[in-house]
Design a protein around this motif. Sequence first.
Motif, PDB file in Angstrom:
ATOM      1  N   LEU A 148       0.826  -1.207   0.000  1.00  0.00           N
ATOM      2  CA  LEU A 148       0.000   0.000   0.000  1.00  0.00           C
ATOM      3  C   LEU A 148       0.859   1.255   0.000  1.00  0.00           C
ATOM      4  O   LEU A 148       1.911   1.306   0.651  1.00  0.00           O
ATOM      5  CB  LEU A 148      -0.918   0.028   1.223  1.00  0.00           C
ATOM      6  CG  LEU A 148      -2.059  -0.981   1.250  1.00  0.00           C
ATOM      7  CD1 LEU A 148      -2.880  -0.794   2.517  1.00  0.00           C
ATOM      8  CD2 LEU A 148      -2.937  -0.844   0.019  1.00  0.00           C
TER       9      LEU A 148
ATOM     10  N   GLY B 140       2.522   2.869   3.346  1.00  0.00           N
ATOM     11  CA  GLY B 140       2.782   1.854   4.356  1.00  0.00           C
ATOM     12  C   GLY B 140       4.236   1.876   4.789  1.00  0.00           C
ATOM     13  O   GLY B 140       5.104   2.437   4.109  1.00  0.00           O
TER      14      GLY B 140
ATOM     15  N   ASN C 175      -3.858   3.626  -0.753  1.00  0.00           N
ATOM     16  CA  ASN C 175      -4.161   3.263   0.631  1.00  0.00           C
ATOM     17  C   ASN C 175      -5.530   3.812   1.043  1.00  0.00           C
ATOM     18  O   ASN C 175      -6.012   4.803   0.488  1.00  0.00           O
ATOM     19  CB  ASN C 175      -3.067   3.754   1.581  1.00  0.00           C
ATOM     20  CG  ASN C 175      -2.917   5.266   1.601  1.00  0.00           C
ATOM     21  OD1 ASN C 175      -3.086   5.923   0.591  1.00  0.00           O
ATOM     22  ND2 ASN C 175      -2.580   5.816   2.757  1.00  0.00           N
TER      23      ASN C 175
ATOM     24  N   TYR D  25      -7.102   5.895   2.876  1.00  0.00           N
ATOM     25  CA  TYR D  25      -6.937   7.125   3.652  1.00  0.00           C
ATOM     26  C   TYR D  25      -8.155   8.012   3.390  1.00  0.00           C
ATOM     27  O   TYR D  25      -8.138   8.882   2.513  1.00  0.00           O
ATOM     28  CB  TYR D  25      -5.641   7.799   3.201  1.00  0.00           C
ATOM     29  CG  TYR D  25      -5.152   8.985   3.982  1.00  0.00           C
ATOM     30  CD1 TYR D  25      -5.803   9.455   5.114  1.00  0.00           C
ATOM     31  CD2 TYR D  25      -3.987   9.641   3.580  1.00  0.00           C
ATOM     32  CE1 TYR D  25      -5.320  10.542   5.813  1.00  0.00           C
ATOM     33  CE2 TYR D  25      -3.494  10.734   4.268  1.00  0.00           C
ATOM     34  CZ  TYR D  25      -4.160  11.192   5.384  1.00  0.00           C
ATOM     35  OH  TYR D  25      -3.679  12.274   6.074  1.00  0.00           O
TER      36      TYR D  25
ATOM     37  N   CYS E 243     -10.763   1.971  -3.188  1.00  0.00           N
ATOM     38  CA  CYS E 243      -9.347   1.677  -2.914  1.00  0.00           C
ATOM     39  C   CYS E 243      -9.108   0.177  -2.848  1.00  0.00           C
ATOM     40  O   CYS E 243      -8.049  -0.310  -3.262  1.00  0.00           O
ATOM     41  CB  CYS E 243      -8.901   2.368  -1.638  1.00  0.00           C
ATOM     42  SG  CYS E 243      -9.918   2.023  -0.188  1.00  0.00           S
TER      43      CYS E 243
ATOM     44  N   ALA F 175      -0.071  -5.435   4.186  1.00  0.00           N
ATOM     45  CA  ALA F 175      -0.613  -4.172   4.688  1.00  0.00           C
ATOM     46  C   ALA F 175      -0.601  -4.166   6.197  1.00  0.00           C
ATOM     47  O   ALA F 175      -0.755  -5.203   6.843  1.00  0.00           O
ATOM     48  CB  ALA F 175      -2.048  -3.965   4.189  1.00  0.00           C
TER      49      ALA F 175
ATOM     50  N   GLN G 170      -2.324   2.006   9.314  1.00  0.00           N
ATOM     51  CA  GLN G 170      -1.042   2.542   8.865  1.00  0.00           C
ATOM     52  C   GLN G 170      -0.558   3.589   9.873  1.00  0.00           C
ATOM     53  O   GLN G 170      -1.010   4.731   9.868  1.00  0.00           O
ATOM     54  CB  GLN G 170      -1.180   3.160   7.478  1.00  0.00           C
ATOM     55  CG  GLN G 170      -1.398   2.133   6.368  1.00  0.00           C
ATOM     56  CD  GLN G 170      -1.384   2.797   5.004  1.00  0.00           C
ATOM     57  OE1 GLN G 170      -2.119   3.741   4.751  1.00  0.00           O
ATOM     58  NE2 GLN G 170      -0.538   2.309   4.124  1.00  0.00           N
TER      59      GLN G 170
END
Length: 432
Positions: free
Chosen positions: A139, A142, A174, A176, A193, A214, A218
């Motif tokens: 990712l 990461g 990722n 987010y 994603c 992953a 994170q």
Amino acid sequence: MNAKAYIGPAAILEKKKKYIMPCLAHFYKDPQEFVKGSMQYLWDSNGKKYLDCYAGVSVMNCGHANPDIVGPATEQAKTLQHVCNIYLTENFVNLAERLAAVTPGTLQKSFFCSTGSEATEGALLLAEVARSNSEIIALRQGLHGRTKLGMSVTGLTMWRTAPTPVGGIHFAPNPYCYRCPLGKKPDTCDLACANAVEDLIKTATSGHPGAYIAETIQGNAGIVVPPKGYFQRVKEILDQYGTLLIIDEVQTGFARTGKMFGIEHYGVTPDIMCMAKALGNGFPISAFIAKPEIADTYTRPGASTLGGNPVSSTAGLAVLDYIETHDLAARAESLGKTLRAGLRRLQETHPVIGDVRGLGLMDGAEFIHADGSPAPELLDDVLEEMKDRGYIIGKNGVVRNVMAFQPPLVITEENLTQVLDELDCVLTAKKL
């Protein structure tokens, strides 16, 4: 505490500059020398006491110098400290048995080493052996370690030191949600994603990559918490293409998120899982654990000189005992809700806080400017002031603009009230 017994920050910085490689930075413009810890507290060389809200980056989950962990490890060191795991000792197989019992699903067979970097490196090796394919999906943003391969699967520019990363690695967007890399909104994105993983497999790989790796959350990306359903969708895709799911629990493991392991929030069992940090509560130990059918493909000789040594294994067993006896997972869940609620109250009156997110006692507050852009310089200023007031808080994020709370899980509600009140005072004084 006698301050004269310690050389102090200035002398340490002088020696550090002369004898330590310059890649190792340090927090704070005006750093202190830490000389003592006890549960959720630290003391510096001048005798000043601090509330630790970072736990050495999710390491000291059971608290500093916890006698229930230090005691058994010390007694073990007095009898048998090390013989390497090519010889038979009892503690590491007992710890492996305990890990099989507390990890999700059918994860069963472990390999012990000393650091999180080793654990993720070993997990990726195992996936390559099991699938006869070295391609990896990771990712963006990461972080998976300091080894050559660990850096290569790391999606954060500041940590990708190697000028020539390992090939065959592909990066997916990722999850987010606050700053979606795909420009989507959480309520209408349909987990775009996660779906991007399949597009990546179809367009950039051989069609059957060996592994997807992953972190459950994170950490260094800024406490990025995937939305519900993310890992379920990813696992469905990976199973379709014969790709193994490796979950990195180095920061999220051992009750940190309100469950023993963060991935349990998502109802998914990984094929391989990495762990370190809090497993030893300061003693160096890490492991990767796999389903038997995957673990049993690792038949060529493999050992780790210090992996699972008697002392670290004893510490690991004591950590599991302490977590269970004191129900630290439930404690982290409850206190985490309190912490996030307090941060969101501050967000209402302090526009510098753009987002609050987390699970359990792994929580972040993202600092922004009025236009929504990251504000790392404002965060640094606040963290310096909080340190001067006796509070150690972390920072992370792509540009280091996320205030990170990852305290010892023995922290109290009163402690959280104190740090939130002080933070409110600092933000008010700075008109943020």
